[in-house]
Enzyme design. Sequence first.
Site, PDB file in Angstrom:
ATOM      1  N   SER A 162     -59.726 -53.324 -24.052  1.00 56.10           N
ATOM      2  CA  SER A 162     -59.040 -52.053 -23.889  1.00 56.10           C
ATOM      3  C   SER A 162     -59.586 -51.317 -22.658  1.00 56.10           C
ATOM      4  O   SER A 162     -59.492 -51.813 -21.551  1.00 56.10           O
ATOM      5  CB  SER A 162     -59.166 -51.222 -25.171  1.00 56.10           C
ATOM      6  OG  SER A 162     -58.149 -50.263 -25.255  1.00 56.10           O
ATOM      7  N   LYS A 214     -47.279 -28.643 -27.618  1.00 59.82           N
ATOM      8  CA  LYS A 214     -48.709 -28.377 -27.437  1.00 59.82           C
ATOM      9  C   LYS A 214     -49.531 -29.186 -28.438  1.00 59.82           C
ATOM     10  O   LYS A 214     -50.608 -29.667 -28.129  1.00 59.82           O
ATOM     11  CB  LYS A 214     -48.990 -26.874 -27.602  1.00 59.82           C
ATOM     12  CG  LYS A 214     -50.468 -26.511 -27.455  1.00 59.82           C
ATOM     13  CD  LYS A 214     -50.988 -26.869 -26.079  1.00 59.82           C
ATOM     14  CE  LYS A 214     -52.460 -26.491 -25.933  1.00 59.82           C
ATOM     15  NZ  LYS A 214     -53.002 -26.916 -24.627  1.00 59.82           N
TER      16      LYS A 214
END
Length: 326
Positions: A162, A214
Amino acid sequence: MLLAYLLFLAETATIVVASLLFLAWSPWGRKRSKGPSLQIIDLGQRLEERAVQVLRQRLPKKQAKALCKKRQKARQQRDKEDQQGCLYVIDFKGDLRASAVETLRQEIDVLLAARQERDQVCVRLESGGGMVNTYGLAAAQLLRLREAGMKLTVLVDSVAASGGYMMAAVAEHIVASPFALVGSIGVIAQVPNFHRWLQEHNVDFEQFTAGKYKRTVTLFGENTDAGRNKLREELGEIHAQFRDLIGRYRPRLDLETVATGEAWLGERALELGLVDELATSDAWIQRAAETQKVLALQFSTRTGLAQRLGLKAQQVWDGIWTPPLA
């Protein structure tokens, strides 16, 4: 009797916790570090010194003395000629937050300031990945070396997955041990949700935001399909950028095959083109030390107790709320 013993244990635990908190926030616990110190180790010389110790025990005294003198003379002559430049070795052991990136930055600053013609860098990398932004920063730091014309090699003994592979991919050459875990070109975000538990206990959770997205998902509020879909969209965008970076620096890779989030052991990773060579870091560095000077660099910083406790608390929080990870 048992009750008295339990009370004694509780009092003891209270004293221990109070003492730790006192040390953490006292002048001793908050003592400032004196700044990072740089250690430089000549790996070739250290290996030679240990080999000489063995030879002196194994061979007759006169023969060992002559052989050691010959080896020393050959090394001195090679170092004097400096035909292949110096190989610098630095280490990066990654955690979820890639917190070693600050040390990496300082080491690269020094390498770029001291570089000479033909100098090279190898990074012994160990990381299963973590936060996208910090691992992206770590990869960008390594790119500074390539942009300055220093050949960069990454050595992987156990794992570069990753975000760890994101760092490795910017190198010109990747070396992995046969059973190292490599790849995992994907992105994940996970978060537990306690909304139903709070409802069962009649606990209200209120969250106030400005901006439609948000907060897409939340620990304590009720998650919506719109929020979940937005988070998936964001993860897809991050994955696309991750793929683009891998494709830019390893253009021969078949991204449709390898950018699935899977990880492979070293031999299969070599077949897929994720790595360029199979070897342990020790074997690779030892071979390099036979023909050039090899110096290991490491910055070390002493941290106070308060900072160490703070890091532990952050690790616990990271385990609860996991931001997008590469």
